[in-house]
Design a protein around this motif. Structure first.
Motif, PDB file in Angstrom:
ATOM      1  N   GLY A 146      26.104  24.019  40.105  1.00  0.00           N
ATOM      2  CA  GLY A 146      27.035  23.988  38.976  1.00  0.00           C
ATOM      3  C   GLY A 146      28.449  23.725  39.438  1.00  0.00           C
ATOM      4  O   GLY A 146      29.184  22.922  38.849  1.00  0.00           O
ATOM      5  N   TRP A 179      40.593  22.272  33.979  1.00  0.00           N
ATOM      6  CA  TRP A 179      40.395  22.138  32.534  1.00  0.00           C
ATOM      7  C   TRP A 179      39.055  21.466  32.221  1.00  0.00           C
ATOM      8  O   TRP A 179      38.297  21.929  31.377  1.00  0.00           O
ATOM      9  CB  TRP A 179      41.556  21.340  31.906  1.00  0.00           C
ATOM     10  CG  TRP A 179      41.326  21.150  30.440  1.00  0.00           C
ATOM     11  CD1 TRP A 179      41.473  22.090  29.455  1.00  0.00           C
ATOM     12  CD2 TRP A 179      40.842  19.965  29.799  1.00  0.00           C
ATOM     13  NE1 TRP A 179      41.118  21.559  28.237  1.00  0.00           N
ATOM     14  CE2 TRP A 179      40.726  20.270  28.415  1.00  0.00           C
ATOM     15  CE3 TRP A 179      40.501  18.686  30.250  1.00  0.00           C
ATOM     16  CZ2 TRP A 179      40.270  19.315  27.487  1.00  0.00           C
ATOM     17  CZ3 TRP A 179      40.051  17.752  29.326  1.00  0.00           C
ATOM     18  CH2 TRP A 179      39.946  18.064  27.958  1.00  0.00           C
ATOM     19  N   GLN A 182      36.007  23.748  32.685  1.00  0.00           N
ATOM     20  CA  GLN A 182      35.838  24.856  31.729  1.00  0.00           C
ATOM     21  C   GLN A 182      34.989  25.958  32.394  1.00  0.00           C
ATOM     22  O   GLN A 182      35.356  26.399  33.472  1.00  0.00           O
ATOM     23  CB  GLN A 182      35.211  24.340  30.422  1.00  0.00           C
ATOM     24  CG  GLN A 182      36.137  23.387  29.643  1.00  0.00           C
ATOM     25  CD  GLN A 182      37.270  24.091  28.898  1.00  0.00           C
ATOM     26  OE1 GLN A 182      37.052  25.053  28.174  1.00  0.00           O
ATOM     27  NE2 GLN A 182      38.502  23.606  29.077  1.00  0.00           N
ATOM     28  N   GLY A 183      33.885  26.357  31.747  1.00  0.00           N
ATOM     29  CA  GLY A 183      33.077  27.424  32.346  1.00  0.00           C
ATOM     30  C   GLY A 183      31.961  26.916  33.241  1.00  0.00           C
ATOM     31  O   GLY A 183      31.259  27.696  33.867  1.00  0.00           O
ATOM     32  N   ALA A 184      31.793  25.591  33.308  1.00  0.00           N
ATOM     33  CA  ALA A 184      30.605  25.027  33.954  1.00  0.00           C
ATOM     34  C   ALA A 184      30.536  25.278  35.465  1.00  0.00           C
ATOM     35  O   ALA A 184      29.458  25.275  36.043  1.00  0.00           O
ATOM     36  CB  ALA A 184      30.509  23.535  33.672  1.00  0.00           C
ATOM     37  N   GLY A 185      31.686  25.489  36.095  1.00  0.00           N
ATOM     38  CA  GLY A 185      31.664  25.743  37.539  1.00  0.00           C
ATOM     39  C   GLY A 185      31.512  27.217  37.876  1.00  0.00           C
ATOM     40  O   GLY A 185      31.610  27.596  39.034  1.00  0.00           O
ATOM     41  N   CYS A 186      31.281  28.052  36.871  1.00  0.00           N
ATOM     42  CA  CYS A 186      31.236  29.515  37.014  1.00  0.00           C
ATOM     43  C   CYS A 186      32.588  30.074  37.440  1.00  0.00           C
ATOM     44  O   CYS A 186      32.758  30.600  38.551  1.00  0.00           O
ATOM     45  CB  CYS A 186      30.109  29.984  37.931  1.00  0.00           C
ATOM     46  SG  CYS A 186      28.499  29.810  37.147  1.00  0.00           S
ATOM     47  N   MET A 242      34.002  32.340  33.089  1.00  0.00           N
ATOM     48  CA  MET A 242      32.870  31.602  32.494  1.00  0.00           C
ATOM     49  C   MET A 242      33.289  30.743  31.297  1.00  0.00           C
ATOM     50  O   MET A 242      32.453  30.348  30.489  1.00  0.00           O
ATOM     51  CB  MET A 242      31.731  32.552  32.071  1.00  0.00           C
ATOM     52  CG  MET A 242      30.961  33.191  33.202  1.00  0.00           C
ATOM     53  SD  MET A 242      30.405  32.066  34.505  1.00  0.00           S
ATOM     54  CE  MET A 242      29.345  30.959  33.626  1.00  0.00           C
ATOM     55  N   GLY A 243      34.584  30.454  31.179  1.00  0.00           N
ATOM     56  CA  GLY A 243      35.041  29.599  30.077  1.00  0.00           C
ATOM     57  C   GLY A 243      34.957  30.262  28.712  1.00  0.00           C
ATOM     58  O   GLY A 243      34.986  29.580  27.688  1.00  0.00           O
ATOM     59  N   TRP A 274      32.624  31.838  41.496  1.00  0.00           N
ATOM     60  CA  TRP A 274      32.948  33.214  41.895  1.00  0.00           C
ATOM     61  C   TRP A 274      31.860  33.789  42.806  1.00  0.00           C
ATOM     62  O   TRP A 274      32.153  34.684  43.615  1.00  0.00           O
ATOM     63  CB  TRP A 274      33.199  34.109  40.673  1.00  0.00           C
ATOM     64  CG  TRP A 274      31.967  34.413  39.842  1.00  0.00           C
ATOM     65  CD1 TRP A 274      31.647  33.853  38.648  1.00  0.00           C
ATOM     66  CD2 TRP A 274      30.916  35.344  40.150  1.00  0.00           C
ATOM     67  NE1 TRP A 274      30.449  34.366  38.189  1.00  0.00           N
ATOM     68  CE2 TRP A 274      29.988  35.275  39.095  1.00  0.00           C
ATOM     69  CE3 TRP A 274      30.670  36.213  41.207  1.00  0.00           C
ATOM     70  CZ2 TRP A 274      28.826  36.054  39.068  1.00  0.00           C
ATOM     71  CZ3 TRP A 274      29.503  36.978  41.183  1.00  0.00           C
ATOM     72  CH2 TRP A 274      28.605  36.899  40.119  1.00  0.00           C
ATOM     73  N   ALA A 275      30.615  33.299  42.659  1.00  0.00           N
ATOM     74  CA  ALA A 275      29.540  33.735  43.563  1.00  0.00           C
ATOM     75  C   ALA A 275      29.726  32.971  44.882  1.00  0.00           C
ATOM     76  O   ALA A 275      28.910  32.137  45.268  1.00  0.00           O
ATOM     77  CB  ALA A 275      28.173  33.472  42.942  1.00  0.00           C
TER      78      ALA A 275
END
Lengths: 294, 191
Positions: A146, A179, A182-186, A242-243, A274-275
């Motif tokens: 991701g 931007w 968004q949340g897709a990269g965790c 997580m967006g 973040w992991a």
């Protein structure tokens, strides 16, 4: 080479990378928890992330099911048998997969058939550097898919975001990348940024920045300032963990600069979730563990 | 926190509102890139998804004695299923889609029209999610797609999610995308 020694310790490197979140990242998450509003979505995400880290460590479980692409960085003495090192690394990856520290995560790109051991063309990624040293420095990053998918490369000038060939242009690239992710990269993740290089070395260098601790700042004063500015600005986007909205979009940003050709000005942005699974160890000439890095 | 228990009927799903924290229990089916493409291409669906839940997840599972042990099972990025999701929701009567990162306009519309919700689980929190798995039922497409892409039948209890898209046409992700786009322009002006 005492194969058994090496394989055992490299297996332990993979196990620990997969299950034990580094302390600098965990401290970064705790700081993020303090900045999120109580009972907000952002607060819930970070609290879950911290619970997850404790559970993974305590129960010897992978932090995330996507154990990603294993990227090994070795520094070895001059004349070291690197072919043997590659062989034991592949062996350790295969064993770690059987034991459930790595997911069966590699597929043939055309047929779609799974490789059951994670050992395949291009996997694991192994980089080896020789130098005047007596020990072997082994570092590993497990880079989730991701976060890899949201990595991006800009060729400046870029009119769409008004980015010219200067540090302000780099800032715009970084914020645009956060931007778009968004949340897709965790989120909240860490950015690795490379200024210069070519399309291949730019990505390589940007990912190498993930070997730096969260507290590490660029030695160049201007780049160091830009690193903290990018983190500060990104947290004003309102993207949050997580967006889902909130204050923390990044835990850190690490920038490096290379040379470039006159026609090209690449800004390469890699993202690590973040992991953030990164560990390292120093091994003696016979493969014995000397100490852990990080 | 609201609770959502199987069977996931339209009436239950329609009560959920964007932003709600939801604790979900019941049987859910993992499906990611390959399964979505397969269904989109008219492939056979081996289970009944009417009033069912799809989980965008490729779990890390190992064989232990005679059963499966789920070691980590957090969500994967849902957006990759966007080209296929709306069709699958409508055709199969799916009521709940669980994933991460949100979904797009066609899924939002399908949720509104067909009565479905999209729930965000916490990406990366693989073992917190695995701890909610009480048992593993049948696994489909294991041979063709491999363990990470297979369709796993998971019985979960207390999987906590936030409602990202509700059945009234609201999307938390669309809101965050729009507001953050405006803030990005503001930040560009502060050179």
């Amino acid at each position: 080479m005492k194969t058994a020694n090496w394989e055992r310790n490299l297996l332990d490197l993979i196990r620990r990378t997969s299950t034990d979140l580094p302390s600098d990242i965990e401290a970064g998450l705790r700081k993020a928890l303090r900045s999120e509003k109580k009972n907000s979505h952002g607060y819930w995400v970070i609290r879950t992330a911290l619970d997850n880290a404790a559970r993974a460590r305590g129960e010897d479980l992978p932090i995330c099911q996507d154990t990603g692409t294993p990227i090994f960085h070795f520094r070895v003495p001059v004349g070291f048998d690197t072919n043997a090192l590659v062989a034991v690394t592949r062996g350790a990856v295969s064993r770690a997969t059987r034991r459930g520290y790595l997911r069966e995560n590699v597929f043939d790109a055309v047929s779609g058939k799974p490789f059951y051991t994670n050992v395949a063309p291009g996997s694991p990624v192994i980089r080896i550097e020789q130098g005047a040293r007596k020990t072997v420095d082994a570092r590993l990053i497990l880079k989730g898919g991701g976060s890899e998918n949201v990595g991006t490369q800009y060729s400046l000038p870029d009119e769409r975001i008004g980015a010219g060939r200067d540090l302000e242009g780099v800032r715009r690239c970084a914020l645009d990348a956060v931007w778009k992710a968004q949340g897709a990269g965790c989120a909240p993740g860490v950015l690795g940024i490379c200024i210069g290089g070519d399309r291949a070395t730019g990505y390589e260098c940007s990912k190498e920045q993930f070997l730096r601790k969260l507290s590490d700042v660029a030695s160049d004063r201007e780049l160091a300032r830009l690193e903290s500015r990018i983190v500060r600005d990104s947290c004003q986007l309102g993207i949050g963990p997580m967006g889902l909205g909130g204050r923390t979009a990044l835990l850190g940003a690490k920038i490096a600069a290379m040379s470039r050709a006159p026609a090209s000005f690449f800004v390469t942005v890699s993202y690590l979730c973040w992991a953030f699974r990164r560990r390292g160890m120093v091994l003696g000439p016979e493969g014995g563990l000397t100490r852990w890095l990080y | 926190m609201k609770t959502l228990d199987a069977p996931f009927t339209e009436a239950k799903v329609r009560q959920l509102v964007v932003g709600d924290l939801v604790s979900l229990s019941g049987t859910i089916y993992t499906a990611r890139d390959r399964v979505h493409r397969h269904l989109n291409d008219g492939g056979i669906l081996p289970v009944d998804l009417k009033d069912g839940a799809i989980y965008h997840c490729g779990p890390l599972v190992i064989r232990r004695d005679q059963s499966w042990a789920v070691r980590a099972a957090g969500p994967t990025t849902s957006m990759r299923a966007e080209p296929y999701m709306a069709g699958i929701i409508r055709k199969h009567g799916v009521r709940v889609v669980i994933g991460k990162g949100g979904m797009g306009e066609s899924t939002r519309k399908a949720c509104q029209e067909a009565g479905c919700v999209y729930l965000d689980a916490v990406g990366g929190a693989g073992c917190v999610a695995a701890a909610c798995v009480e048992s593993v039922g049948a696994v489909h497409f294991m041979e063709e797609f491999g363990a990470a892409e297979a369709m796993w039948e998971l019985s979960v209890r207390g999987l906590v999610c936030v409602v990202g898209i509700d059945s009234a046409g609201h999307s938390l992700h669309a809101d965050v995308l729009a507001s953050s786009a405006a803030r990005l322009q503001d930040l560009f002006c502060l050179a």
